[in-house]
Design an enzyme around this catalytic site. Structure first.
Site, short mmCIF file in Angstrom:
data_model
loop_
_atom_site.label_atom_id
_atom_site.label_comp_id
_atom_site.label_asym_id
_atom_site.label_seq_id
_atom_site.Cartn_x
_atom_site.Cartn_y
_atom_site.Cartn_z
N GLU A 1 0.82 -1.22 0.00
CA GLU A 1 0.00 0.00 0.00
C GLU A 1 0.85 1.27 0.00
OE1 GLU A 1 -2.09 -1.40 3.34
OE2 GLU A 1 -3.71 -2.20 2.12
N HIS B 1 -1.59 2.91 9.08
CA HIS B 1 -2.72 2.19 8.49
C HIS B 1 -2.98 0.99 9.37
CE1 HIS B 1 -4.27 -0.35 4.84
NE2 HIS B 1 -5.09 -0.38 5.87
N HIS C 1 -5.73 -2.13 11.00
CA HIS C 1 -6.80 -3.07 10.67
C HIS C 1 -7.53 -3.44 11.96
CE1 HIS C 1 -5.92 -4.38 6.40
NE2 HIS C 1 -4.96 -3.52 6.67
#
Length: 139
Positions: A85, A104, A106
């Site tokens: 990413e 980032h 999750h």
């Protein structure tokens, strides 16, 4: 991307900070295994770019030397491949020259909302500071 400034931090300190952040996110349950990624804006030889976590490596095995440098000119330096990413991270730095790091995650709750395609409501004043009244779900 313009104006990337490494500041008073050395590259070693920057790498240590990214690894510490990734490990902290894992400890908090925001990521598990090799999910999620982190980067820090970093210029090398006058070329803007970032230090980013490698693809497929979990927080427990990540070392500062494992971070990969990706330049805006497409150069990649490191022993590993950058997070898959990395494009999103560079796009964020291009759009927001005032930002110096991207995390980032999750997290279970955010992933559940994303699966339902729900936007996050403006639950905190920082959402408004960032210029919005919600945090949109990206398709």
């Amino acid at each position: 991307m313009t104006g990337a400034v490494n500041g008073a931090m050395s590259e070693e300190q920057a790498r240590d900070a990214v690894v510490a952040a990734v490990r902290r996110l894992d400890a908090l349950g925001m990521n598990r295994g090799s999910t999620g990624n982190a980067s820090q804006r970093w210029a090398v030889d006058g070329v803007d770019g970032m230090l980013i976590t490698p693809t497929g490596m979990g927080a427990d095995e990540l070392q500062p030397a494992d971070l990969v440098w990706v330049g805006v000119d497409g150069r990649v330096a490191g022993a590993w491949q950058p997070s898959s990413e990395w494009h999103f991270h560079l796009a964020t730095y291009r759009a927001r020259p005032d930002l110096h790091a991207v995390l980032h995650t999750h997290s279970t709750h955010a992933a559940a909302l994303a699966c339902l395609r729900y936007e996050l409501p403006a639950f905190h004043y920082m959402v408004a500071v960032a210029g919005g009244d919600s945090v949109p779900c990206v398709p």
